[in-house]
Design an enzyme around this catalytic site. Structure first.
Site, PDB file in Angstrom:
ATOM      1  N   HIS A   1      23.495 -36.917 -26.290  1.00 57.48           N
ATOM      2  CA  HIS A   1      24.264 -35.904 -25.560  1.00 57.48           C
ATOM      3  C   HIS A   1      25.621 -35.722 -26.236  1.00 57.48           C
ATOM      4  CE1 HIS A   1      21.870 -36.038 -21.675  1.00 57.48           C
ATOM      5  NE2 HIS A   1      21.505 -37.203 -22.202  1.00 57.48           N
TER       6      HIS A   1
ATOM      7  N   HIS B   1      17.372 -38.609 -27.848  1.00 59.41           N
ATOM      8  CA  HIS B   1      18.334 -37.513 -27.881  1.00 59.41           C
ATOM      9  C   HIS B   1      19.724 -38.062 -27.608  1.00 59.41           C
ATOM     10  CE1 HIS B   1      16.837 -37.896 -23.757  1.00 59.41           C
ATOM     11  NE2 HIS B   1      18.021 -37.461 -23.350  1.00 59.41           N
TER      12      HIS B   1
HETATM   13  P1  5GP Z   1      18.438 -37.886 -20.216  1.00 59.05           P
HETATM   14  O1  5GP Z   1      18.536 -37.848 -18.716  1.00 59.05           O
HETATM   15  O2  5GP Z   1      17.041 -38.282 -20.653  1.00 59.05           O
HETATM   16  O3  5GP Z   1      19.512 -38.701 -20.896  1.00 59.05           O
HETATM   17  O4  5GP Z   1      18.716 -36.410 -20.715  1.00 59.05           O
HETATM   18  C1  5GP Z   1      17.768 -35.405 -20.594  1.00 59.05           C
HETATM   19  C2  5GP Z   1      18.523 -34.103 -20.506  1.00 59.05           C
HETATM   20  O5  5GP Z   1      17.587 -33.070 -20.795  1.00 59.05           O
HETATM   21  C3  5GP Z   1      19.100 -33.793 -19.118  1.00 59.05           C
HETATM   22  O6  5GP Z   1      20.526 -33.673 -19.193  1.00 59.05           O
HETATM   23  C4  5GP Z   1      18.425 -32.495 -18.697  1.00 59.05           C
HETATM   24  O7  5GP Z   1      19.295 -31.587 -18.056  1.00 59.05           O
HETATM   25  C5  5GP Z   1      17.906 -31.945 -20.018  1.00 59.05           C
HETATM   26  N1  5GP Z   1      16.666 -31.183 -19.903  1.00 59.05           N
HETATM   27  C6  5GP Z   1      15.565 -31.499 -19.165  1.00 59.05           C
HETATM   28  N2  5GP Z   1      14.594 -30.578 -19.330  1.00 59.05           N
HETATM   29  C7  5GP Z   1      15.096 -29.657 -20.188  1.00 59.05           C
HETATM   30  C8  5GP Z   1      14.567 -28.443 -20.746  1.00 59.05           C
HETATM   31  O8  5GP Z   1      13.421 -28.035 -20.486  1.00 59.05           O
HETATM   32  N3  5GP Z   1      15.362 -27.744 -21.586  1.00 59.05           N
HETATM   33  C9  5GP Z   1      16.631 -28.161 -21.897  1.00 59.05           C
HETATM   34  N4  5GP Z   1      17.348 -27.392 -22.741  1.00 59.05           N
HETATM   35  N5  5GP Z   1      17.174 -29.305 -21.392  1.00 59.05           N
HETATM   36  C10 5GP Z   1      16.421 -30.041 -20.559  1.00 59.05           C
END
Ligand code: 5GP
Ligand code: ZN
Length: 131
Positions: free
Chosen positions: A100, A98
């Site tokens: 951001h 993903h």
């Molecule tokens: P990472 O930390 O892997 O770069 O980003 C994961 C992102 O997913 C985080 O910013 C977190 O807030 C978001 N996230 C985690 N669980 C969920 C969810 O169930 N729904 C949504 N919409 N975002 C989520």
């Protein structure tokens, strides 16, 4: 049933505030936004991170461009931070590719201010503005 959270969101098994979809990606609002309109562009195909498969990474480009335009035109973002975390040490917490897209506004500028989560977590209002 997949045990990957983002595969389940892609499949519609878990709800999300979806703002964009094409053949290769969906985009939905981050549940805990760093800034108003913080959106995740997520590949439809499961790969663990941005370095796992160059073709899947490249396939996200139209979605990133389209969502960037939405955030600029509909939410009035003055700029964006676009980033992806690879591996836990970099802050990755969901191990499905993903990107951001974090809108930035003139009244709250600078890279150092990025990691403060916004108090504005009204996802319904933000989604209504975008979708
Ligand atoms: P990472 O930390 O892997 O770069 O980003 C994961 C992102 O997913 C985080 O910013 C977190 O807030 C978001 N996230 C985690 N669980 C969920 C969810 O169930 N729904 C949504 N919409 N975002 C989520
Ligand atoms: Zn997945």
């Amino acid at each position: 049933m997949s045990d990957c959270l983002f595969c389940r969101i892609v499949a519609g098994e878990i709800p999300s505030a979806r703002v964009y979809e094409d053949d290769h990606a969906i985009a939905f609002l981050d549940i805990a936004p760093f800034k108003r309109g913080h959106t995740l562009v997520v590949s439809k195909r499961h790969v663990p991170n941005a370095l796992a498969d160059a073709d899947v990474l490249a396939s996200l480009a139209p979605a990133v461009t389209a969502v960037g335009a939405l955030l600029t035109e509909r939410l009035g973002a003055d700029g964006l931070n676009i980033l992806t975390n690879v591996n836990e040490v970099a802050g990755q917490s969901v191990f499905h590719l993903h990107v951001h897209l974090i809108p930035r506004y003139a009244d709250d500028p600078g890279f150092a201010a990025l990691v403060r989560r916004t108090a504005d977590d009204d996802l319904d209002a933000v989604r209504a503005a975008l979708a």
